[in-house]
Scaffold this active site. Structure first.
Site: not given
Ligand code: CAA
Length: 287
Positions: A123, A144, A156, A195
């Site tokens: 990260s 990444h 990335e 990040n």
């Molecule tokens: N595989 C399959 N399904 C999954 C899952 C996975 N890995 N993770 C969650 N789900 C499922 C959940 O169980 C839930 O299912 P149900 O509908 O049956 O309850 C569903 O997906 C979640 O759907 P939501 O309606 O809550 O959310 P969404 O689908 O609209 O979006 C998201 C989810 C894409 C994560 C969105 O919230 C998002 O974009 N969040 C931001 C995430 C982000 O910015 N990540 C980057 C962080 S920084 C990083 O990672 C870098 C680092 O190095 C630190």
């Protein structure tokens, strides 16, 4: 090596990111070996892939045939030599500690075929420094992914100081073959691009709550409904893992200075092992 030559991908680390990356590679039709240091950890990662594929199939995002083919193409492995003996690309997603990563890269360099490309999912840590413990720094770059890898579009692709252009081009093509959008990061700086922006935002949110300027609910409402992020800052910390955020911040603090000092609130969450979704508790409860 060309994209068409890539058949076998080894993912080192079966944790949150590792199993997600393995799933993405399997869905793209590659043979995947998922490796971690203990049988139980690899099996847990494999089970998580199955859970996720089932979810995607239930929602008709993938067909049942696709789900079955993807899970069949993932081989869980513990022995490092066995995991990499035929790897075209190794994507490393182990713990974010420079010393441990360096040890693993030395072992990997000795075990992997000469052609194998190394791509680190770190990260924030220096790609250049990691590449220098191997005899193939030109075949080494950052790749990444974002959490959760199966749902996040961006990858990335980071140049280390020694990375050959063919390596980053190939890894960007590989990311596209996974159905992702690669963005080249031309300079190897702590936190890369995403990040460097997101982690200070989450840290600032923690400082505000720790100093009683705002509540968690106020901060999360604002980040969601005004700044328009898909999740509030604290929800995002819980999604990514508060331990991961702290690792990135500690490194940015060490290399870039006091502006990146971790908030005591974040430190406390990590001390209490309240990492977020993966432990069932973080800034919110998930049980
Ligand atoms: N595989 C399959 N399904 C999954 C899952 C996975 N890995 N993770 C969650 N789900 C499922 C959940 O169980 C839930 O299912 P149900 O509908 O049956 O309850 C569903 O997906 C979640 O759907 P939501 O309606 O809550 O959310 P969404 O689908 O609209 O979006 C998201 C989810 C894409 C994560 C969105 O919230 C998002 O974009 N969040 C931001 C995430 C982000 O910015 N990540 C980057 C962080 S920084 C990083 O990672 C870098 C680092 O190095 C630190």
């Amino acid at each position: 090596m060309e994209l068409d030559d890539i058949q076998t991908i080894t993912v080192l680390g079966a944790g949150t990111m590792g199993h997600g990356i393995a799933e993405v590679a399997a869905l793209a039709g590659y043979d995947v070996r998922l490796r971690d240091i203990e049988e139980e950890i690899v099996q847990d990662g494999y089970d998580q892939i199955e859970w996720s594929l089932d979810k995607l199939a239930e929602k008709d995002i993938i067909g049942e045939d696709e789900r079955d083919a993807a899970i069949e193409s993932v081989e869980p492995v513990v022995d490092l030599e066995e995991a990499v003996d035929d790897a075209d690309v190794v994507i490393e997603a182990i713990i974010e500690q420079m010393d441990i990563k360096k040890d693993v890269y030395q072992e990997l360099d000795a075990a992997a075929p000469e052609r194998t490309i190394f791509a680190s999912n770190t990260s924030s840590l220096s790609i250049t420094e990691l590449s220098e413990v191997t005899d193939r720094p030109e075949q080494f770059c950052g790749m990444h992914f974002f959490n959760p890898p199966v749902q996040m579009d961006l990858v990335e692709v980071i140049n280390g100081a020694h990375t050959a252009e063919e390596t980053t081009d190939l890894v960007a093509d590989l990311a596209e073959s996974f159905g992702k959008t690669p963005v080249h990061v031309h300079k190897d700086e702590p936190g890369f691009v995403v990040n460097r922006i997101l982690v200070p935002l989450m840290n600032e949110a923690c400082w505000m709550v720790a100093e009683d300027f705002a509540t968690i609910a106020e901060v999360d409402s604002t980040t969601k409904y005004d700044i328009n992020l898909p999740m509030g800052a604290f929800e995002l910390g819980d999604q990514v893992g508060n331990d991961v955020i702290l690792h990135v911040l500690d490194y940015m603090h060490e290399v870039l200075g006091d502006a990146y000092e971790p908030s005591p609130l974040l430190q406390q969450k990590v001390d209490d092992e309240e990492y977020g979704k993966k432990t069932g508790k973080g800034f919110y409860d998930y049980e």
